[in-house]
Structures are given as C-alpha cells and as structure tokens.
Write a protein that holds these residues in place. Structure first.
Motif: not given
Length: 413
Positions: A61-62, A39-40, A37, A65-66, A43, A108-109, A58
């Motif tokens: 990015w998150r 993004i994790a 992961d 991604a969402e 972080e 990733t995103v 992060h």
C-alpha cells in the motif's frame, strides 16, 4: 461450500447468510475509518496478504501511495487454486465488505480507478449486484474484469496484463506492478480477503485485530479444509491452532491422515506428524511448507502420497503458462519423474533429479509457478521416503533441466 467460525471468537468475515447493503451498513461497512493513518494501522496490525505469498500489506500500500501520477487498485478474486474456496465464498456472501476494502485502498493510495478481477460466474453475479446496489462512487471509476479461471491468471502481473487488454499470463519482474501495472500505472493488487480485513482494521484498529492469533501471525484468517474430514468447508479461525485442531472444527478426520497438502497445491505435501504443527506463518515455514492461501487437504489412510504427487505434478505441467523454457521443461520433468515413481519404474537418476530440482528450480521463470512444482519434489522426497519406489533400474534417460537454460522460449516475450 458452507462457512463456519472457530468457537470462542467473534467472526469478522464469516456470516450465516449473504449480506446485502443494508445488512452490511448495520455492521459498519462503508463507515469512516477510525484511524488517522490507515497504512500505519495496517502495519501495526501486522496484516499479511491472503493471496498466497503472505507479504506485509502495508508495504504494498505504501509503495503505491508514494508513487507519482495516476494510480490503480485491484481486488484480486481470481481463485485459481483448486483446493481453495474462501475467495468465492467471500465474494458471494460479503461482496460489499470487499468493495469497502477496495474503495478504502483507492482513497488511501490516491487511486482514481478500482477494479474487481474475477473468474467465476457466481462471483461476477454477486459483485455486479453489489455494485448496482451501492450506486455511483464519487471520485473513483469502479470496474469488473472477468477472465477464464487458470492458476497463473491470479499472478499479479497477469492480473495487470489482462486488465490492460492482454492475455492473463505473467510477465517478468522487474518492474513490479506497484511501479508499472495496469496501463503502465502504479497498481496495488490485493487479494479480496486482504481487503476485507483492511476494511475491518480501519474501523476496529490494530489492537482489536491482534486480539486473536500470535505475535508474528496475528488476526484471523479464512481456511478451506477438505479431504478426509467430516465437514469440508471454509472456516474463519485465529492463527495458532494446530492442523488437528482445525480439522476438529470440520468434524474430525474420517480416517487416520496419510499426509497434508498445505497452503493449497502450492505448498507441497507434509507427513502425518504435522497434524500437530501450529498454523502460523513461522511454524508452517519451519516445517518446510507454507500457509499459502490457507487451504489444507487431509489425505485419507487409503491414499498413496506418491500417486497424489504424480497427479498434481501432471496438473502443474498442464497449467504452466508455456512462456518460460525452464518452467515448461521443469514441470514436465517433475511430472515424468513422479509418474515413474508411481508406476514403480523409477531409476536412481529420477530420484536424484527430483531432489536436485526441489532446490535448483525455485525462483526461476517469470512467476513463482515453478516454485510450487519444485516444492512437491522437495517435500515428497523429504517427508515420504518410505513410500519411494526402490526400483533399481539402470535406465539413465536424462530428463535433466539445465540450470543455465534460457528463461523463455524465443518469440514468447
């Protein structure tokens, strides 16, 4: 500018020469991520954005991604900060590492378009050559977008506005670019150094990244050291060294420092006592400034802090995007007050206004540009009271910026 690294660390970004594709691949560039992961892992590493704000990478990015639907990622290499040269060095010496981070971000995103945003001829040449060397990239449209170099062109809303076909000028928030950016799509805008670190972290992990630096400011960073030092240049250093220790890497001070421009021209001016301040986000913030883009200029013993403030506040007034009324009036008023201080004609009202503007003008306007001018008003008055002109003029010419003044000029929305 030359680039070096601090003794005792294995450099992650700095090299002694530009690296082509083969040399980068030998170092693992474009290799697969070793973490499940990404993004994790960012972080856990505590990676902060290197464009100036220091925002946790992060989270940006998150957020993208969402988001729903098509997405865009942008490598922001528009280095409009006059005292910073790190992004230009990185783009001309390690463009493949930046592209690696950009493509990692796209995967990733879930973005299908990636853009490198630039404003200098030498960086455009290097990046286009690297893209040609890399060849077609599966699943991602990879573009280069070039703009004229200005300070505000690097603001992430200006980045998205320009790529979308408009002027490279900031827009008001909300919405943020993570919600509505390039062509109205959710967009991740990351500084090129941030992306280079992200690529490194994806292969070496958060624990490896945290081997240097402090708990709150982990890792290494690129700093641009200039001014009263023997070897100005770009240096890769771990967070946590003092300002004096940084300048020892640059051959030491060439004269007793009269002060420090911290974090580029955006962080204001700190007094010479801050040679012992540790370069971490928390320590520099506690000193009343910020790390910003990690550019530090040492003033020489012959330099007058008030004259420097007058010159830089004039630059702020000239660089304003001229969109927000409070910024146009505020930067001009700060410029005029510092000019009066420098000329020895300032009144008590000028000094009182500077003290007030240093507090009330922060956070105003479409972008953070006015914050930088306000920081100069605040830090110079706080750090250099002995240099302030004691002129007892009773001139009450009022250049006050109203706290309720409209945020924009009519017709410039």
């Amino acid at each position: 500018m030359t680039a070096r690294h601090a003794p005792g660390i294995e450099p992650r970004l700095v090299t002694d020469r530009p690296l082509d594709l083969a040399a980068e691949q030998e170092r693992g560039t474009y290799g697969p991520a070793t973490c499940a992961d990404v993004i994790a892992e960012l972080e856990a590493a505590g990676l902060r954005g290197r464009g100036g704000a220091g925002f946790p990478a992060h989270i940006k990015w998150r957020g993208v991604a969402e988001a729903a639907g098509p997405r865009v990622v942008v490598a922001n290499g528009e280095e409009g900060e006059p005292s910073s040269h790190k992004d230009r060095w990185l783009l001309t010496h390690r463009p493949h590492l930046v592209l690696d981070g950009l493509l990692l971000a796209a995967r990733t995103v879930g973005a299908d378009r990636a853009v490198v945003y630039l404003s200098h001829v030498e960086t455009e040449t290097a990046v286009r050559a690297a893209i040609a060397e890399l060849g077609p990239v599966t699943g991602v449209r990879l573009d280069v977008h070039v703009v004229e170099p200005t300070y505000v062109a690097g603001d992430e809303t200006a980045v998205c506005r320009s790529i979308s076909g408009g002027p490279a000028l900031p827009t008001a928030r909300p919405p943020r670019v993570g919600e509505k950016g390039v062509d109205g799509l959710p967009t991740l805008v990351s500084n090129v150094e941030t992306l280079a670190h992200a690529a490194w972290i994806s292969r070496h992990g958060a624990a490896g990244y945290r081997a240097h630096g402090s708990t709150e400011s982990p890792g290494t960073t690129l700093v641009t050291l200039s001014g009263a030092c023997a070897r100005p240049g770009v240096y890769e250093v771990p967070y946590g060294l003092t300002v004096a220790q940084l300048f020892e890497l640059a051959g030491g001070f060439t004269s007793a420092p009269a002060g420090f421009l911290m974090g580029g021209w955006f962080g204001g001016l700190l007094g010479p006592v801050h040679a012992e301040t540790c370069c971490t986000y928390e320590d520099v913030r506690g000193a009343g400034s910020g790390l910003g883009c990690a550019a530090i200029t040492a003033l020489g013993s012959h330099e007058d802090p008030i004259a420097v403030a007058a010159g830089i506040s004039a630059w702020y007034a000239a660089e304003s995007a001229q969109q927000c009324g409070v910024c146009v009036k505020g930067t001009a008023s700060i410029r005029d007050a510092f000019a009066s201080l420098d000329a020895g004609t300032a009144s008590a009202t000028d000094r009182d206004n500077l003290a007030r503007w240093g507090q009330t003008l922060r956070g105003r306007g479409a972008c953070a540009f006015l914050d930088g001018a306000a920081t100069w008003a605040r830090t110079v008055l706080a750090e250099f009271p002995q240099h302030l002109d004691q002129n007892d003029s009773t001139d009450q010419n009022d250049s006050t910026v109203s706290d309720t003044e409209g945020e924009r000029h009519e017709g410039n929305r």
